[in-house]
Design an enzyme around this catalytic site. Structure first.
Site, PDB file in Angstrom:
ATOM      1  N   ASP A  11      -2.571 -10.512 -22.715  1.00  0.00           N
ATOM      2  CA  ASP A  11      -2.042  -9.812 -21.545  1.00  0.00           C
ATOM      3  C   ASP A  11      -0.812  -8.986 -21.913  1.00  0.00           C
ATOM      4  OD1 ASP A  11      -2.070  -9.093 -18.928  1.00  0.00           O
ATOM      5  OD2 ASP A  11      -1.191 -10.953 -18.174  1.00  0.00           O
ATOM      6  N   HIS A  14      -3.766  -0.601 -24.811  1.00  0.00           N
ATOM      7  CA  HIS A  14      -4.979  -1.310 -25.233  1.00  0.00           C
ATOM      8  C   HIS A  14      -5.255  -1.034 -26.710  1.00  0.00           C
ATOM      9  CE1 HIS A  14      -5.532  -2.464 -21.164  1.00  0.00           C
ATOM     10  NE2 HIS A  14      -5.890  -1.278 -20.715  1.00  0.00           N
ATOM     11  N   LEU A  32     -14.616 -18.513 -39.923  1.00  0.00           N
ATOM     12  CA  LEU A  32     -13.924 -18.484 -38.625  1.00  0.00           C
ATOM     13  C   LEU A  32     -14.911 -18.021 -37.554  1.00  0.00           C
ATOM     14  CD1 LEU A  32     -11.383 -18.350 -36.717  1.00  0.00           C
ATOM     15  CD2 LEU A  32     -11.028 -16.025 -37.532  1.00  0.00           C
TER      16      LEU A  32
HETATM   17  C1  IPE Z   1      -4.567  -7.007 -21.046  1.00  0.00           C
HETATM   18  O1  IPE Z   1      -3.522  -6.153 -20.705  1.00  0.00           O
HETATM   19  C2  IPE Z   1      -5.806  -6.269 -21.464  1.00  0.00           C
HETATM   20  C3  IPE Z   1      -6.983  -6.441 -20.599  1.00  0.00           C
HETATM   21  C4  IPE Z   1      -7.039  -7.072 -19.457  1.00  0.00           C
HETATM   22  C5  IPE Z   1      -8.208  -5.828 -21.056  1.00  0.00           C
HETATM   23  P1  IPE Z   1      -3.356  -5.631 -19.225  1.00  0.00           P
HETATM   24  O2  IPE Z   1      -4.145  -4.380 -19.080  1.00  0.00           O
HETATM   25  O3  IPE Z   1      -3.672  -6.706 -18.242  1.00  0.00           O
HETATM   26  O4  IPE Z   1      -1.806  -5.286 -19.206  1.00  0.00           O
HETATM   27  P2  IPE Z   1      -0.766  -5.446 -17.999  1.00  0.00           P
HETATM   28  O5  IPE Z   1      -0.929  -6.817 -17.420  1.00  0.00           O
HETATM   29  O6  IPE Z   1      -1.073  -4.361 -17.018  1.00  0.00           O
HETATM   30  O7  IPE Z   1       0.570  -5.263 -18.654  1.00  0.00           O
HETATM   31 MG    MG Z   2      -2.546  -8.054 -17.148  1.00  0.00          MG
END
Ligand code: IPE
Ligand code: MG
Length: 222
Positions: A2, A19, A113
């Protein structure tokens, strides 16, 4: 995994850049698991609930997944990683699914793994799917309802054959489970770090494992 969006926002970048940076953390963490000797790693990459994000973001995430699989599978294969995927995979775009199927097939005989990608995954959905299978076996008399035990449930989950996690690690300081492996984490140790996922690298994994090692696991005994 996250915090990709917040990582990007802090830098004035579009969310997809967060991402993208997060994909590099995946590479490092997989490598670190190999070095440490961890045998199973499950990454919560896309949840059932993530389908409610804007279509643009979903598209960016799916493209990133596809590209990641295409580019990184040879390297993971060389490292002895065996790839699995759990979730309602039929909901993924066809191009993603075929890349995923290829990667799973290519790495299927590796043993160093086991890397499990949770995609279009929800813990409740997983339990619903398991209950449907169990109920239909019971209805056709393939299974005796009286004989249903914890193992029956475990064996009908997507994670059948994969041991329950010892450590659940969440980044970006959020203190919730968000529908992740609800059945399987009943006795997992939880470690929460404030770092955003794109900032989470090898040293952070080592730190989380050191924290895990300081815990006393009693499993309800004394
Ligand atoms: C996690 O980061 C990635 C996925 C859910 C694919 P987020 O996209 O939830 O990032 P925040 O929570 O908005 O910072
Ligand atoms: Mg998130």
């Amino acid at each position: 995994m996250d915090g990709n969006g917040r990582w990007a926002r802090e830098r004035g970048l579009p969310r997809r850049e967060g991402h993208r940076a997060g994909a590099e953390s995946v590479r490092e963490v997989v490598e670190a698991c190999k070095e440490i000797g961890i045998k199973f790693l499950t990454l919560y990459a896309f949840s059932s609930e993530n389908w409610s994000r804007p279509p643009d973001e979903i598209k960016a995430l799916m493209e990133l997944l596809e590209r990641f699989l295409r580019k990184k599978t040879p390297e993971m294969h060389k490292q002895g990683v065996r790839l699995h995927a759990i979730g309602r995979l039929e909901a993924l775009p066809d191009t993603c699914r075929s890349e995923l199927d290829l990667a799973i097939a290519k790495t299927s005989s590796n043993t160093d793994l086991d890397l499990v990608l949770a995609l279009s995954y929800g813990g409740r959905e997983e339990i619903v799917d398991a209950v449907r299978q169990i109920a239909s076996k019971a209805a056709s008399a393939d299974l005796d309802p009286e004989g249903i035990g914890n193992d029956t449930i475990s064996e009908h989950l997507y994670t059948s054959g994969i041991p329950d996690p010892d450590l659940l690690l969440r980044t970006s300081g959020e203190c919730r489970l968000s529908n992740f492996l609800l059945w399987q984490i009943s006795y997992a140790e939880i470690v929460i770090t404030n770092k955003f996922w794109p900032d989470f690298r090898k040293a952070d994994l080592h730190e989380a494992i050191a924290e895990y090692a300081r815990r006393h696991r009693r499993f309800g005994a004394i």
